[in-house]
Design a protein around this motif. Structure first.
Motif, PDB file in Angstrom:
ATOM      1  N   LYS A 177      10.490  58.504 -22.776  1.00 29.51           N
ATOM      2  CA  LYS A 177      11.879  58.266 -22.374  1.00 29.51           C
ATOM      3  C   LYS A 177      12.605  59.601 -22.202  1.00 29.51           C
ATOM      4  CE  LYS A 177      12.303  53.749 -24.640  1.00 29.51           C
ATOM      5  NZ  LYS A 177      12.935  52.989 -25.756  1.00 29.51           N
ATOM      6  N   ARG A 178      12.395  60.480 -23.142  1.00 24.21           N
ATOM      7  CA  ARG A 178      13.054  61.786 -23.057  1.00 24.21           C
ATOM      8  C   ARG A 178      12.430  62.648 -21.957  1.00 24.21           C
ATOM      9  NH1 ARG A 178      15.329  63.524 -28.949  1.00 24.21           N
ATOM     10  NH2 ARG A 178      15.663  61.412 -29.759  1.00 24.21           N
ATOM     11  N   ARG A 179      11.134  62.503 -21.758  1.00 23.95           N
ATOM     12  CA  ARG A 179      10.463  63.249 -20.706  1.00 23.95           C
ATOM     13  C   ARG A 179      11.036  62.895 -19.334  1.00 23.95           C
ATOM     14  NH1 ARG A 179       7.023  67.527 -19.180  1.00 23.95           N
ATOM     15  NH2 ARG A 179       6.119  66.980 -17.172  1.00 23.95           N
ATOM     16  N   ILE A 180      11.170  61.627 -19.045  1.00 20.89           N
ATOM     17  CA  ILE A 180      11.688  61.204 -17.745  1.00 20.89           C
ATOM     18  C   ILE A 180      13.152  61.596 -17.592  1.00 20.89           C
ATOM     19  CG2 ILE A 180      12.148  59.229 -16.253  1.00 20.89           C
ATOM     20  CD1 ILE A 180       9.198  60.095 -16.477  1.00 20.89           C
ATOM     21  N   GLN A 181      13.922  61.481 -18.656  1.00 22.60           N
ATOM     22  CA  GLN A 181      15.319  61.939 -18.594  1.00 22.60           C
ATOM     23  C   GLN A 181      15.377  63.437 -18.319  1.00 22.60           C
ATOM     24  OE1 GLN A 181      18.162  60.430 -21.549  1.00 22.60           O
ATOM     25  NE2 GLN A 181      16.619  58.928 -22.197  1.00 22.60           N
ATOM     26  N   PHE A 182      14.485  64.173 -18.923  1.00 19.81           N
ATOM     27  CA  PHE A 182      14.412  65.623 -18.702  1.00 19.81           C
ATOM     28  C   PHE A 182      14.119  65.927 -17.236  1.00 19.81           C
ATOM     29  CE2 PHE A 182      11.461  69.306 -18.464  1.00 19.81           C
ATOM     30  CZ  PHE A 182      12.335  70.321 -18.849  1.00 19.81           C
ATOM     31  N   GLU A 183      13.124  65.266 -16.661  1.00 19.09           N
ATOM     32  CA  GLU A 183      12.773  65.498 -15.265  1.00 19.09           C
ATOM     33  C   GLU A 183      13.926  65.091 -14.337  1.00 19.09           C
ATOM     34  OE1 GLU A 183       8.852  64.470 -13.873  1.00 19.09           O
ATOM     35  OE2 GLU A 183       8.165  64.145 -15.916  1.00 19.09           O
ATOM     36  N   LEU A 184      14.529  63.924 -14.609  1.00 17.08           N
ATOM     37  CA  LEU A 184      15.644  63.470 -13.782  1.00 17.08           C
ATOM     38  C   LEU A 184      16.830  64.435 -13.865  1.00 17.08           C
ATOM     39  CD1 LEU A 184      15.685  59.623 -14.509  1.00 17.08           C
ATOM     40  CD2 LEU A 184      15.153  60.713 -12.316  1.00 17.08           C
ATOM     41  N   LEU A 185      17.171  64.837 -15.080  1.00 21.10           N
ATOM     42  CA  LEU A 185      18.338  65.691 -15.266  1.00 21.10           C
ATOM     43  C   LEU A 185      18.156  67.048 -14.585  1.00 21.10           C
ATOM     44  CD1 LEU A 185      21.131  65.989 -16.442  1.00 21.10           C
ATOM     45  CD2 LEU A 185      20.103  66.695 -18.620  1.00 21.10           C
ATOM     46  N   ASN A 186      16.955  67.594 -14.625  1.00 23.70           N
ATOM     47  CA  ASN A 186      16.694  68.850 -13.929  1.00 23.70           C
ATOM     48  C   ASN A 186      16.994  68.711 -12.438  1.00 23.70           C
ATOM     49  OD1 ASN A 186      15.911  70.188 -16.242  1.00 23.70           O
ATOM     50  ND2 ASN A 186      13.723  69.886 -15.889  1.00 23.70           N
ATOM     51  N   ASP A 377      17.572  78.185 -17.616  1.00 21.53           N
ATOM     52  CA  ASP A 377      17.715  76.735 -17.513  1.00 21.53           C
ATOM     53  C   ASP A 377      16.594  76.179 -16.632  1.00 21.53           C
ATOM     54  OD1 ASP A 377      18.579  74.098 -16.567  1.00 21.53           O
ATOM     55  OD2 ASP A 377      20.490  74.583 -17.532  1.00 21.53           O
ATOM     56  N   PRO A 378      15.874  75.151 -17.084  1.00 25.63           N
ATOM     57  CA  PRO A 378      14.771  74.594 -16.290  1.00 25.63           C
ATOM     58  C   PRO A 378      15.205  73.931 -14.994  1.00 25.63           C
ATOM     59  CG  PRO A 378      15.191  73.239 -18.232  1.00 25.63           C
ATOM     60  CD  PRO A 378      16.002  74.483 -18.394  1.00 25.63           C
ATOM     61  N   SER A 379      16.510  73.706 -14.816  1.00 26.03           N
ATOM     62  CA  SER A 379      16.989  73.115 -13.563  1.00 26.03           C
ATOM     63  C   SER A 379      17.213  74.169 -12.480  1.00 26.03           C
ATOM     64  CB  SER A 379      18.292  72.352 -13.805  1.00 26.03           C
ATOM     65  OG  SER A 379      19.338  73.240 -14.162  1.00 26.03           O
ATOM     66  N   ALA A 380      17.062  75.440 -12.816  1.00 28.22           N
ATOM     67  CA  ALA A 380      17.307  76.523 -11.846  1.00 28.22           C
ATOM     68  C   ALA A 380      16.327  76.411 -10.682  1.00 28.22           C
ATOM     69  CB  ALA A 380      17.180  77.875 -12.536  1.00 28.22           C
ATOM     70  N   ARG A 381      16.833  76.609  -9.475  1.00 29.18           N
ATOM     71  CA  ARG A 381      16.021  76.555  -8.258  1.00 29.18           C
ATOM     72  C   ARG A 381      16.473  77.651  -7.300  1.00 29.18           C
ATOM     73  NH1 ARG A 381      14.526  73.136 -11.318  1.00 29.18           N
ATOM     74  NH2 ARG A 381      13.926  70.962 -10.904  1.00 29.18           N
ATOM     75  N   LYS A 382      15.546  78.117  -6.490  1.00 26.45           N
ATOM     76  CA  LYS A 382      15.927  78.937  -5.343  1.00 26.45           C
ATOM     77  C   LYS A 382      14.900  78.710  -4.241  1.00 26.45           C
ATOM     78  CE  LYS A 382      13.751  83.492  -6.082  1.00 26.45           C
ATOM     79  NZ  LYS A 382      14.023  84.934  -6.204  1.00 26.45           N
ATOM     80  N   GLU A 383      15.351  78.871  -3.014  1.00 26.80           N
ATOM     81  CA  GLU A 383      14.474  78.654  -1.875  1.00 26.80           C
ATOM     82  C   GLU A 383      14.039  79.993  -1.303  1.00 26.80           C
ATOM     83  OE1 GLU A 383      14.210  76.011   2.230  1.00 26.80           O
ATOM     84  OE2 GLU A 383      16.171  76.473   1.374  1.00 26.80           O
ATOM     85  N   GLU A 683      26.723  69.196 -21.377  1.00 26.58           N
ATOM     86  CA  GLU A 683      26.247  70.356 -22.139  1.00 26.58           C
ATOM     87  C   GLU A 683      25.390  71.269 -21.274  1.00 26.58           C
ATOM     88  OE1 GLU A 683      26.992  71.417 -25.212  1.00 26.58           O
ATOM     89  OE2 GLU A 683      28.480  69.803 -25.219  1.00 26.58           O
ATOM     90  N   ARG A 684      24.525  70.676 -20.460  1.00 27.67           N
ATOM     91  CA  ARG A 684      23.643  71.475 -19.603  1.00 27.67           C
ATOM     92  C   ARG A 684      24.451  72.213 -18.537  1.00 27.67           C
ATOM     93  NH1 ARG A 684      18.267  69.822 -19.160  1.00 27.67           N
ATOM     94  NH2 ARG A 684      18.105  71.188 -17.320  1.00 27.67           N
ATOM     95  N   GLN A 685      25.486  71.571 -17.991  1.00 28.34           N
ATOM     96  CA  GLN A 685      26.311  72.252 -16.996  1.00 28.34           C
ATOM     97  C   GLN A 685      27.084  73.414 -17.604  1.00 28.34           C
ATOM     98  OE1 GLN A 685      28.396  68.764 -15.475  1.00 28.34           O
ATOM     99  NE2 GLN A 685      27.269  68.902 -13.536  1.00 28.34           N
ATOM    100  N   LYS A 686      27.559  73.199 -18.842  1.00 28.53           N
ATOM    101  CA  LYS A 686      28.231  74.300 -19.535  1.00 28.53           C
ATOM    102  C   LYS A 686      27.261  75.459 -19.754  1.00 28.53           C
ATOM    103  CE  LYS A 686      31.670  71.601 -22.146  1.00 28.53           C
ATOM    104  NZ  LYS A 686      32.085  71.156 -23.513  1.00 28.53           N
TER     105      LYS A 686
END
Length: 773
Positions: A177-186, A377-383, A683-686
């Protein structure tokens, strides 16, 4: 990390009757073990060739590996644990009960299974993994139907390499449950975030000599993605994650027995040491392609790390390195073709498939969605947009710069030679690293150079013969490296040329990326007292060499001698030692003066690998510099090292650039040590905003400090075109504008020169174009 000066050819296994009794015994065991497994349905089936390859691997490891260990010396429970982790690197599918059952059933008879070529344990363990994975995909589909707000105070441990297996299915369900939330939130945060103004979209066109109009214009046509609302971002995030698990299901169902075999046999070989592996015929072909550079790509060595395609090395002269947009340890999350192709998520995709997606026709476009290694942050992306091309050979050559450094009442000339690898060829008109470095030294001497710095920080190795030749440019004669074979024979490779290209003060800059042949050079020059070693605390620590041995069909009566679809083993067969008898294995070469570095936060050294061979010593070989030769050479002693170390430390304690460096390292260390990641959107956005503010402040400070950068004069090889050199020198490494380690290395050399009387006369210095560095 590249394997350095490994044996770079396919070698046939030596025909010898001493191998026959073991093969005969293995064949005799087959019927016994087959009958024990007959009652259990086998999802996968080993072919005759696969059984032969398994026996071949066992015999290769036992007969050729440097450790001389028999299969019975290996803890088969550890092999089973490693195999489970290779399949389930994030500990998401197996349970502790699975581990206990596998150990009990398969560890005791494992050696007998393998000697007979029977892969029943590997297939059974994989079957459980496959079944668990397919069931979990169905669970994920159902769970994705839920509504997600990301407003709870939950956390997820993303780095799960060191965690234990879940005790039961209920614990796994909660983890998932937390794994999928983690992937979605990223994905949600990445799609909701505005483009980072500090990370403009750039296109690597440096790999092309004359880009056509269409390709040159794509920079204007590709626009950064606009941020989405939460609802829209969640819809797209669910689609991305759903497709990811659809692909996992497809790949699980298509898994073939030969793929399972390669994973398991490589796990077995890795239990001897991390560089010994099994190569299927497909992997052998991929290796041949890499050696011959016969396919066009982006010039990067990629590895699968916990399901993420990770950049392990950037090849000098390749589009990736020339673009200055990709760094080692960056993770490739998605790949798109052309300027308008749709991104394909590659998380948990087979590495071979990702590589095929990235390769392509010359001058074609590939777009990569990357998670930067430095991102907190694991949500960081660049192209990153790259134009595929062949590796530019001239970009892989040695190059030099001459710095003029003010010192008290005079200016000193310090030369820096950047050597990316030890290259060479027996063919006429092909460059050799030692000849090129000698040419650059000669040219800098005509311009009055007083101190020389050999920069090996990004040198992952190359030809041993070239390493010996290059070390010989700085010493009269003598042994450079000792070699110990699996038979216990000791050989040494000597510099036999008494001439010395440079007899003045010499420094070698090193890092954790300094590996194999470059460690030999740094260590040998340190042994002889000819150079001071400066940089990371120690080098990479790879002091072994591997041979690739293709299976020889005549040894297996059931195989045709002409078939080419057979596998091979890559086995560690030799170990390297410095003249003083110390191995470079594991511990590497230790710096005389250590400069702080972000590399200290990265697990990239030999010591970070499982089952690495140990450091040891052998009897030193007779070496040294004769008194007559010593009169003409500038040598290093303990008192000089201590003096230079103290002066360097004083600067580290006082200069603003080291304060900046220390704070940067501390920031990323703190973020790296934070194992638990919030699953709360606010919290993640902050955290994202805070991290962006910190990174921006760091960039601004770096830009301010860059104002004091040193100027230099490029020194060109005769084989290089001035126009090409001008582009490369001005746009090479993005950190070259403010390279703190190089700057301090130059200062240390200036300190050294200050202790040497100024030459009575200096040669005229030619006027060269000044370039800031």
């Amino acid at each position: 990390m590249a394997s350095g000066f490994d044996v770079g050819r396919i070698i046939g296994f030596p025909w010898s009757v001493r191998f026959l009794p073991l093969f005969a015994l293995s064949l005799g065991l087959t019927s016994v073990l087959s009958s024990s497994a007959a009652a259990e349905e086998e999802v996968f089936e080993a072919t005759g060739l696969m059984r032969a390859e398994t026996r071949w691997l066992v015999n290769s490891l036992e007969r050729l590996h440097f450790s001389e260990m028999a299969l019975e010396d290996i803890d088969m429970s550890d092999v089973i644990d490693s195999y489970m982790e290779d399949l389930d690197y994030n500990h998401l599918y197996f349970t502790a009960a699975d581990e206990k059952a596998f150990r009990s059933r398969f560890a005791p008879p494992m050696a007998r299974y393998l000697r007979s070529g029977n892969l029943h344990p590997a297939f059974q363990i994989f079957s459980v993994f496959q079944e668990n994975a397919l069931e979990r995909v169905a669970w994920v589909r159902e769970y994705l139907e839920n509504d997600f707000k990301f407003d709870e105070e939950l956390e997820y441990q993303a780095d799960r390499q060191e965690v234990t297996w879940a005790e039961n299915e209920a614990e796994l369900d909660e983890l998932w449950k937390r794994r999928i939330q983690f992937e979605l939130l990223n994905e949600v945060i990445a799609k909701m975030s505005p483009p980072d103004p500090e990370q403009d979209l750039e296109i690597g066109l440096e790999g092309m000599t004359e880009p056509d109009g269409e390709i040159a214009a794509i920079e204007e046509e590709i626009e950064p993605e606009e941020p989405l609302s939460f609802d829209d971002a969640l819809v797209e995030a669910k689609e991305v994650v759903s497709k990811r698990y659809d692909r996992l299901e497809t790949e699980m169902e298509r898994f073939e027995s030969a793929e399972v075999q390669e994973i398991f046999l490589t796990t077995l070989a890795n239990s001897y040491d991390p560089h010994s592996i099994f190569l299927s015929s497909d992997s052998l072909e991929d290796l041949s392609i890499a050696i011959e550079n016969s396919l066009v790509g982006i010039g990067a060595v990629l590895a699968d790390e916990d399901g993420y395609c990770t950049v392990r090395e950037l090849i000098p002269g390749g589009p990736a390195r020339l673009s200055e947009q990709i760094d080692v340890n960056d993770q490739i999350l998605a790949v798109a073709q052309g300027k308008k192709g749709e991104y394909v998520d590659v998380v948990d995709m087979k590495l071979r498939k990702i590589v095929k997606m990235i390769r392509g026709e010359k001058e074609s476009i590939v777009r990569l969605k990357i998670r930067p290694a430095e991102a907190a942050d694991p949500s960081a992306r660049k192209e990153v947009v790259l134009v595929r091309d062949e590796v530019q050979l001239t970009a892989n050559l040695a190059r030099a710069r001459l710095y003029q450094i003010p010192m008290d009442d005079r200016t000193v000339s310090i030369g820096v030679i950047d050597l990316p690898s030890f290259y060479g060829s027996d063919l006429p008109d092909h460059p050799n690293s030692s000849d090129d470095v000698a040419e650059l030294i000669s040219k800098m001497k005509t311009h009055g150079v007083e101190g020389m710095i050999l920069d090996l920080r990004n040198n992952g190795g190359g030809l041993l013969s070239e390493a010996v030749e290059l070390a010989g440019l700085f010493i009269p004669t003598g042994p450079v490296v000792q070699v110990k074979t699996v038979q216990g024979d000791l050989l040494h490779h000597d510099d036999r040329d008494p001439s010395v290209a440079w007899n003045g003060p010499l420094m070698v800059l090193v890092s954790k990326f300094t590996a194999s042949a470059s460690e030999i050079v740094a260590g040998a020059l340190q042994n002889y007292g000819r150079a001071i070693v400066v940089g990371d605390e120690s080098t990479h620590g790879k002091g072994t060499v591997q041979g690739i041995f293709r299976m020889t069909p005549p040894l297996f009566y059931s195989l045709s001698a002409s078939r080419s679809d057979v596998g091979a083993t890559k086995v560690t067969v030799q170990k390297y030692y410095l003249p003083n008898g110390e191995s470079t294995q594991l511990e590497g070469v230790k710096s005389d003066v250590v400069i702080p570095s972000m590399n200290s936060l990265i697990s990239i050294g030999e010591a970070d690998l499982d089952h690495s061979m140990e450091w040891d010593t052998i009897t030193p070989v007779s070496f040294g510099i004769e008194k007559d030769d010593a009169m003409d050479l500038v040598l290093v002693d303990d008192s000089l090292i201590e003096s230079l170390r103290e002066q360097s430390q004083s600067r580290m304690d006082s200069l603003e650039e080291f304060s900046y460096l220390d704070e940067t390292i501390e920031f990323f260390k703190k973020r790296k040590d934070e194992k638990l990641i919030s699953l709360n959107l606010v919290e993640r956005q902050k955290q994202q905003d805070s991290d962006r503010t910190v990174r921006t402040a760091f960039r601004e400070r770096r830009d301010e400090l860059s104002a004091s950068k040193y100027s230099y004069e490029p020194i060109l090889l005769d084989t290089e075109e001035i126009a090409e050199e001008g582009v490369d020198e001005d746009e090479n490494d993005s950190d070259s504008s403010f390279d703190i380690v190089l700057r301090e290395g130059i200062r240390i050399m200036a300190d050294w020169l200050s202790e040497i009387p100024e030459p009575q006369s200096s040669q005229a210095k030619n006027d060269l174009a000044k370039v800031d560095a």
